[in-house]
Design an enzyme around this catalytic site. Structure first.
Site, PDB file in Angstrom:
ATOM      1  N   TYR A  12       0.823  -1.351   0.059  1.00 27.65           N
ATOM      2  CA  TYR A  12       0.106  -0.090  -0.033  1.00 27.65           C
ATOM      3  C   TYR A  12       0.816   1.268  -0.053  1.00 27.65           C
ATOM      4  O   TYR A  12       1.950   1.331   0.869  1.00 27.65           O
ATOM      5  CB  TYR A  12      -1.082   0.018   1.268  1.00 27.65           C
ATOM      6  CG  TYR A  12      -1.839   1.181   1.280  1.00 27.65           C
ATOM      7  CD1 TYR A  12      -2.771   1.299   0.268  1.00 27.65           C
ATOM      8  CD2 TYR A  12      -1.603   2.147   2.570  1.00 27.65           C
ATOM      9  CE1 TYR A  12      -3.569   2.434   0.488  1.00 27.65           C
ATOM     10  CE2 TYR A  12      -2.437   3.104   2.514  1.00 27.65           C
ATOM     11  CZ  TYR A  12      -3.642   3.448   1.576  1.00 27.65           C
ATOM     12  OH  TYR A  12      -4.356   4.452   1.773  1.00 27.65           O
ATOM     13  N   LYS A  53       4.106   8.809   9.261  1.00 30.90           N
ATOM     14  CA  LYS A  53       3.484   8.119  10.588  1.00 30.90           C
ATOM     15  C   LYS A  53       4.473   8.387  11.548  1.00 30.90           C
ATOM     16  O   LYS A  53       4.491   9.604  12.261  1.00 30.90           O
ATOM     17  CB  LYS A  53       3.574   6.574  10.145  1.00 30.90           C
ATOM     18  CG  LYS A  53       2.487   6.324   9.336  1.00 30.90           C
ATOM     19  CD  LYS A  53       1.848   4.657   9.246  1.00 30.90           C
ATOM     20  CE  LYS A  53       0.671   4.481   8.471  1.00 30.90           C
ATOM     21  NZ  LYS A  53       0.950   4.057   7.135  1.00 30.90           N
ATOM     22  N   ASP A  59       9.209   2.895   0.017  1.00 29.32           N
ATOM     23  CA  ASP A  59       8.172   3.531   0.873  1.00 29.32           C
ATOM     24  C   ASP A  59       8.270   3.162   2.120  1.00 29.32           C
ATOM     25  O   ASP A  59       8.032   1.932   2.747  1.00 29.32           O
ATOM     26  CB  ASP A  59       6.864   3.205   0.149  1.00 29.32           C
ATOM     27  CG  ASP A  59       5.888   3.844   0.975  1.00 29.32           C
ATOM     28  OD1 ASP A  59       5.905   4.652   1.915  1.00 29.32           O
ATOM     29  OD2 ASP A  59       4.707   3.531   0.663  1.00 29.32           O
TER      30      ASP A  59
HETATM   31  C1  LIG Z   1       0.312   4.495   5.820  1.00 29.95           C
HETATM   32  C2  LIG Z   1       1.005   4.281   4.523  1.00 29.95           C
HETATM   33  C3  LIG Z   1       0.971   5.173   3.509  1.00 29.95           C
HETATM   34  C4  LIG Z   1      -0.184   6.208   3.384  1.00 29.95           C
HETATM   35  O1  LIG Z   1      -0.007   7.333   4.177  1.00 29.95           O
HETATM   36  P1  LIG Z   1      -1.151   8.133   4.750  1.00 29.95           P
HETATM   37  O2  LIG Z   1      -0.565   9.368   5.884  1.00 29.95           O
HETATM   38  O3  LIG Z   1      -2.123   7.310   5.335  1.00 29.95           O
HETATM   39  O4  LIG Z   1      -1.719   8.845   3.319  1.00 29.95           O
HETATM   40  C5  LIG Z   1       1.920   4.845   2.336  1.00 29.95           C
HETATM   41  N1  LIG Z   1       2.543   3.945   2.358  1.00 29.95           N
HETATM   42  C6  LIG Z   1       2.761   3.025   3.290  1.00 29.95           C
HETATM   43  C7  LIG Z   1       3.811   2.003   3.246  1.00 29.95           C
HETATM   44  C8  LIG Z   1       1.982   3.263   4.711  1.00 29.95           C
HETATM   45  O5  LIG Z   1       2.118   2.195   5.514  1.00 29.95           O
END
Ligand SMILES: *Cc1c(COP(=O)(O)O)cnc(C)c1O
Length: 449
Positions: A152, A279, A251
């Protein structure tokens, strides 16, 4: 879609009343889909406050929190030093639309902990990945992007094909509203499948702008990058990208600053061309970042031609929360979270084995998840395997834990998150709740809930 039709028995609680009202004013009553409890059934708890390892719902229940806001709360909730710094920053005004030294300090802290040479601050992980995709396309002059099923990268149109997390739970293949033209340039491959990656690059190598991967996949449950002949999956990917003139994007929105000081789990010294963070680095506020080699980042406006902007980007209060959190995230913090995670993994394994519930536990550092996969499955290398989970068994497990005062992720496809505030008292409460929850999972296993 959900296989659970658990009757909602708690219509008389304050959470239930709040949820009924929420559903009138916002779709599904939530502002992010997984919060709605769709895949586990029942009524979401509305949270009134949080402190350390605990959430307090509007009905006055104290819950041991094992999602930590889906990662950010590495130090636990309402850490006094973070709250103090935030209050002090807010008292000086909350947004100026002009540069501040707080955002520069946060950028410098990120650069100090990671291989990136420059960063740009944004407000969410989605914004970070969206911007990196544009930057990679702008730099290379190529259109295609490679991603993995079950990884994701936020709800960016082009990256929403076969995504994990909320999308996995809701089983939306991409999403209505994402055009075919948008995903026509997205190549989705099975995670940890090197032959598939080789084939994609052999076919489209000169059209691929970049490849996105999570340093360790964390949004289909935790799926670490595999190692073959001593070569980790991430190194394999980076090398292949570079042979074909594509950019390797790690990511780290979930893994960065959570697994250890920097993240970079399983990167084995690979320096990604571009990285995304979020995060933990926001300390519980909306803040995220993307960065990479200075030479690449210089392609961004106002220096270069790739446009990207944000009214609240680098917000002084959010930057202060993130900076304070990162500065307090010492080796001792990570050592504590590692120990707590190891203890919970062992206790969950014991409880499920005792109850005869087939499962696989996988970890990337302190980040772990429990897969309720069928008997005989010993590892989960990809999304197809993760999708064989018994979601009815998970739902039963989840609700038994919730009834005992433990807040697990309301989806079988999510990691479990701990914090430096999870002390023995909090962990003991989780451990005490496990046998009954495991028995509930065993009773529900194979059923449709
Ligand atoms: C949570 C997450 C996102 C998206 O971040 P948001 O702040 O929710 O838009 C993108 N990549 C990874 C790997 C994530 O865990």
């Amino acid at each position: 879609m959900t296989t659970t039709s658990r009757p909602d028995t708690s219509t008389d609680t304050r959470s239930a009343a709040a949820f009924a009202r929420a559903q009138q004013v916002t779709p599904g009553g939530v502002n992010s889909p997984v919060r709605a409890f769709l895949s586990v059934g029942g009524t979401p708890r509305f949270i009134a406050s949080a402190k350390g390892p605990y959430l307090y719902d509007v009905d006055g229940n104290e819950l041991v929190d094992l999602i930590c806001s889906w990662g950010p709360m590495l130090l636990g909730h309402a850490h006094p030093e973070v709250i103090g710094a935030v209050a002090e920053a807010a008292s000086r005004g909350t947004s100026y639309g002009a540069p501040t030294t707080a955002e520069v300090e946060l950028a410098a802290e990120i650069i100090d902990r990671t291989p990136v040479e420059q960063v740009r601050l944004v407000n969410s992980g989605t914004e970070a990945t969206m911007s990196v995709l544009r930057l990679a396309r702008g730099i290379t002059g190529r259109d295609k992007v490679v991603k993995f099923a079950g990884c994701y990268h936020g709800h960016v149109d082009a990256l929403l094909a076969a995504a994990g997390s909320g999308v996995a739970t809701l089983a939306i293949p991409g999403s209505p509203g994402v055009t075919e033209a948008t995903t026509a340039d997205t190549i989705v491959l099975p995670y940890n499948d090197r032959a598939a990656v080789r084939e994609a690059f052999a076919t489209y190598g000169d059209q691929i702008a970049c490849l996105f991967t999570e340093a360790a996949a964390g949004n289909m449950g935790v799926v670490p990058p595999g190692v073959e002949d001593g070569v980790g999956f991430n190194r394999f990917l980076a090398d292949l990208c570079h042979q074909h003139g594509a950019l390797f994007v790690s990511d780290e929105v979930m893994t960065g600053f959570r697994i250890d000081r920097s993240g970079q789990y399983g990167l084995d010294g690979v320096v990604p061309d571009l990285m995304t963070f979020g995060k933990v680095m926001g300390g519980g506020f909306p803040a995220a970042a993307f960065g990479g080699r200075a030479e690449l980042m210089q392609s961004l406006a106002p220096v270069g031609g790739v446009y990207q902007a944000g009214t609240l980007s680098g917000n002084p209060v959010a930057s202060t929360a993130g900076l304070t959190t990162l500065r307090l995230a010492t080796d001792a913090v990570y050592a504590h979270v590692d120990r707590a995670s190891a203890r919970l993994q062992a206790e969950v394994a014991t409880a499920l084995a005792t109850a005869g519930v087939p499962h696989v536990i996988q970890a990337a550092g302190n980040l772990f998840s429990v897969f309720f996969v069928p008997e005989g499955v010993t590892a989960v290398p990809d999304y197809a395997t993760a999708a064989t989970q018994d979601t009815a068994a998970y739902a039963a497990f989840f609700h038994a834990m919730l009834d005992a005062g433990v807040y697990l992720p309301p989806s079988a496809y999510e990691g479990w998150f701990l914090s430096a505030a999870h002390d023995d008292a909090a962990l003991d409460r989780v451990v005490d709740a496990l046998p009954r929850a495991a028995a509930a999972a065993a009773a529900a296993a194979g059923g449709r809930g």
